[in-house]
Design a protein around this motif. Structure first.
Motif, PDB file in Angstrom:
ATOM      1  N   ASP A  30     -47.578  -7.156  17.011  1.00  0.00           N
ATOM      2  CA  ASP A  30     -46.940  -5.848  17.200  1.00  0.00           C
ATOM      3  C   ASP A  30     -46.865  -5.074  15.893  1.00  0.00           C
ATOM      4  O   ASP A  30     -47.100  -3.866  15.862  1.00  0.00           O
TER       5      ASP A  30
ATOM      6  N   LEU B 136     -50.216  -3.577  15.185  1.00  0.00           N
ATOM      7  CA  LEU B 136     -50.550  -2.439  16.051  1.00  0.00           C
ATOM      8  C   LEU B 136     -49.718  -1.200  15.751  1.00  0.00           C
ATOM      9  O   LEU B 136     -50.127  -0.086  16.062  1.00  0.00           O
TER      10      LEU B 136
ATOM     11  N   LEU C 195     -60.094  -3.494  21.381  1.00  0.00           N
ATOM     12  CA  LEU C 195     -59.119  -2.628  20.708  1.00  0.00           C
ATOM     13  C   LEU C 195     -59.322  -1.173  21.111  1.00  0.00           C
ATOM     14  O   LEU C 195     -58.351  -0.434  21.314  1.00  0.00           O
TER      15      LEU C 195
ATOM     16  N   TRP D 192     -57.691  -0.681  24.400  1.00  0.00           N
ATOM     17  CA  TRP D 192     -56.234  -0.664  24.254  1.00  0.00           C
ATOM     18  C   TRP D 192     -55.758   0.687  23.713  1.00  0.00           C
ATOM     19  O   TRP D 192     -54.791   1.265  24.213  1.00  0.00           O
TER      20      TRP D 192
ATOM     21  N   GLU E 161     -53.412   3.669  25.406  1.00  0.00           N
ATOM     22  CA  GLU E 161     -52.235   4.247  24.750  1.00  0.00           C
ATOM     23  C   GLU E 161     -52.303   5.768  24.770  1.00  0.00           C
ATOM     24  O   GLU E 161     -51.311   6.451  25.027  1.00  0.00           O
TER      25      GLU E 161
ATOM     26  N   GLN F  20     -54.727  -3.467  30.432  1.00  0.00           N
ATOM     27  CA  GLN F  20     -54.396  -3.313  29.015  1.00  0.00           C
ATOM     28  C   GLN F  20     -53.627  -4.532  28.507  1.00  0.00           C
ATOM     29  O   GLN F  20     -53.885  -5.027  27.406  1.00  0.00           O
TER      30      GLN F  20
ATOM     31  N   ARG G  98     -54.731  -7.054  25.565  1.00  0.00           N
ATOM     32  CA  ARG G  98     -53.852  -7.234  24.409  1.00  0.00           C
ATOM     33  C   ARG G  98     -53.577  -8.719  24.164  1.00  0.00           C
ATOM     34  O   ARG G  98     -53.624  -9.198  23.028  1.00  0.00           O
ATOM     35  N   THR G  99     -53.285  -9.462  25.236  1.00  0.00           N
ATOM     36  CA  THR G  99     -53.012 -10.896  25.121  1.00  0.00           C
ATOM     37  C   THR G  99     -54.232 -11.630  24.568  1.00  0.00           C
ATOM     38  O   THR G  99     -54.103 -12.523  23.718  1.00  0.00           O
TER      39      THR G  99
ATOM     40  N   GLU H 142     -54.409 -10.920  20.882  1.00  0.00           N
ATOM     41  CA  GLU H 142     -53.322 -11.570  20.152  1.00  0.00           C
ATOM     42  C   GLU H 142     -53.570 -13.066  19.975  1.00  0.00           C
ATOM     43  O   GLU H 142     -53.295 -13.634  18.922  1.00  0.00           O
TER      44      GLU H 142
END
Length: 203
Positions: free
Chosen positions: A75, A78, A100, A103, A107, A164, A168-169, A172
């Protein structure tokens, strides 16, 4: 210097000045004033330069702290614009920057207020990243892909939420740990740490 002999240079100069319109003389005075200001510029420039150095030093300290914060959590990375840029550069070396980019597109999509734009953006994002054989297809399961496809029929700002979140997972758990171990990030942390040590040694 004064001379009233015919052909005297001083007399000719006086006559020439007297013949000039008043506006010309006023412009000459203005020019003199501007020249006087310009002569003092180096001193002003020196003060501005000192101020710029202080601001630069402050920015460097902030960026050093920011670089070190990226390893605290995904986080934190990002949230940082420079962090996202650094992570994007790293993902390019692994040929996986589409995750990315997707993602980030989601956003941006969430900020869209116009329903017409929402629908057109949703279709564009789906065609570029989500549908099978998309030019920049992200790695999501078939079920999530189908849920996202159905969401397009009544596009809302939340229609990509599941896709999304999955992307993201994946970043990460997979790409982010490799980024932290990468030579580029290790170099950045060394520079940030050395700047912090240098700052403490001068206080």
């Amino acid at each position: 210097m004064s001379c009233w002999m015919p052909g005297c240079p001083a007399l000719n100069m006086c006559r020439s000045l007297a013949a000039l319109p008043i506006t010309c003389l006023e412009r000459a005075k203005d020019l003199k004033t501007h020249l006087g200001i310009l002569l003092h510029k180096p001193e002003l420039g020196h003060r501005t330069g000192s101020s710029s150095k202080l601001q630069l030093g402050s920015r460097q300290r902030d960026s050093s702290r920011e670089v070190l914060e990226w390893r605290e959590s995904f986080d934190q990375l990002l949230k940082s614009k420079s962090g996202v840029n650094a992570f994007h550069t790293f993902l390019k070396t692994e040929f996986s920057e589409e995750n990315l980019d997707f993602w980030l597109a989601c956003e941006d999509f969430k900020k869209t207020r116009s329903k017409t734009k929402l629908a057109s953006k949703a279709n564009r994002i789906f065609e570029e990243f989500v549908q099978s054989e998309a030019p920049r297809e992200v790695n999501i399961d078939h079920e999530t892909r189908e849920i996202t496809r159905k969401n397009l029929s009544g596009a809302t700002s939340a229609c990509f939420n599941e896709a999304q979140a999955k992307t993201r997972t994946l970043m990460e758990k997979d790409s982010y740990p490799r980024f932290l171990k990468s030579a580029s990030y290790q170099d950045m942390t060394k520079q940030a740490t050395s700047r912090g040590t240098s700052k403490r040694s001068h206080t």
